[in-house]
Write a protein that holds these residues in place. Structure first.
Motif, mmCIF file in Angstrom:
data_model
loop_
_atom_site.group_PDB
_atom_site.id
_atom_site.type_symbol
_atom_site.label_atom_id
_atom_site.label_comp_id
_atom_site.label_asym_id
_atom_site.label_seq_id
_atom_site.Cartn_x
_atom_site.Cartn_y
_atom_site.Cartn_z
ATOM 1 N N UNK A 116 0.867 -1.237 -0.065
ATOM 2 C CA UNK A 116 -0.063 -0.097 0.127
ATOM 3 C C UNK A 116 0.865 1.186 0.009
ATOM 4 N N UNK A 117 1.075 1.908 -1.107
ATOM 5 C CA UNK A 117 2.084 3.182 -1.182
ATOM 6 C C UNK A 117 1.573 4.057 -0.307
ATOM 7 N N UNK B 171 -2.116 -2.432 -3.351
ATOM 8 C CA UNK B 171 -3.521 -2.318 -2.907
ATOM 9 C C UNK B 171 -3.825 -0.909 -2.218
ATOM 10 N N UNK B 172 -4.830 -0.212 -2.728
ATOM 11 C CA UNK B 172 -5.360 0.805 -2.053
ATOM 12 C C UNK B 172 -6.567 0.852 -1.269
ATOM 13 N N UNK B 173 -7.490 1.371 -1.440
ATOM 14 C CA UNK B 173 -8.774 1.376 -0.769
ATOM 15 C C UNK B 173 -9.844 1.926 -1.128
ATOM 16 N N UNK C 73 -7.180 -4.537 -5.674
ATOM 17 C CA UNK C 73 -7.126 -3.231 -6.584
ATOM 18 C C UNK C 73 -5.611 -3.070 -6.757
ATOM 19 N N UNK C 74 -5.639 -2.848 -8.106
ATOM 20 C CA UNK C 74 -4.076 -2.543 -8.714
ATOM 21 C C UNK C 74 -4.403 -1.272 -9.796
ATOM 22 N N UNK C 75 -3.618 -0.220 -9.080
ATOM 23 C CA UNK C 75 -3.723 0.841 -9.608
ATOM 24 C C UNK C 75 -2.241 1.744 -9.888
#
Length: 182
Positions: free
Chosen positions: A120-121, A142-144, A180-182
């Motif tokens: 999670x950056x 992974x974000x949120x 999630x992959x952004x």
């Protein structure tokens, strides 16, 4: 999602019951772990038989409190990384960003015996360069989709409302590679 009635860190917790379709789930995550509150959070999660994902900081948390990190893993929680020092990886060069990610990953691996697979950056800031670094390291970002913004308040009812009302995919959200992959 169901949250049990009780007390959280000494404050009343509202009773919530919300049913999700069987093919949906909610991932409970904690950032900047472990902290002084983590042992109490782990006690609460254990009491209600809830599993969570903890995104750790290598320098400030994993290296300073490997025992709590080992407890997270031993109790069945996912132990992942935010990076080494919470530097914003989009504001530094690609080599430095990869070093931040690698050092955070290696700190977790040293503490629990296996490397994390999720990043999670810090502050959710990412870029194609960060995504490429993750892939080279065998990790997924992974974000949120909902945040409690609990750093802004100590009002437990407000934090609860924020999560319950914001939980679920956002319109147009696409899921790739599982998380999630952004």
């Amino acid at each position: 999602m169901a949250a049990a009635a009780g007390r959280d860190l000494g404050r009343p917790v509202p009773r919530l019951v919300r049913r999700l379709p069987q093919d949906e789930c909610v991932a409970l995550t904690f950032d900047d772990s472990p902290s002084v509150r983590t042992p109490r959070i782990l006690d609460i999660l254990h009491r209600y038989r809830v599993r969570a994902t903890f995104f750790t900081l290598g320098e400030h948390h994993v290296a300073a409190d490997p025992g709590t990190v080992r407890r997270m893993a031993a109790e069945g929680h996912e132990v992942e990384t935010l990076a080494w020092s919470h530097r914003i990886v989009t504001l530094i060069g690609p080599a430095e960003a990869r070093e931040e990610i690698t050092r955070g990953r290696d700190a977790v691996a040293k503490a629990i015996g296996r490397p994390p697979v999720l990043l999670r950056p810090p502050q959710g800031r990412t870029s194609p360069t960060v995504t490429a670094s993750c892939r080279r390291l065998g990790m997924v970002q992974v974000l949120w989709s909902a945040t409690a913004s609990d750093y802004e308040t100590t009002d437990c009812a407000l934090v609860t409302r924020r999560i319950v009302t914001r939980t679920g995919p956002r319109p147009g959200e696409e899921y790739r590679d599982g998380p999630l992959d952004r």
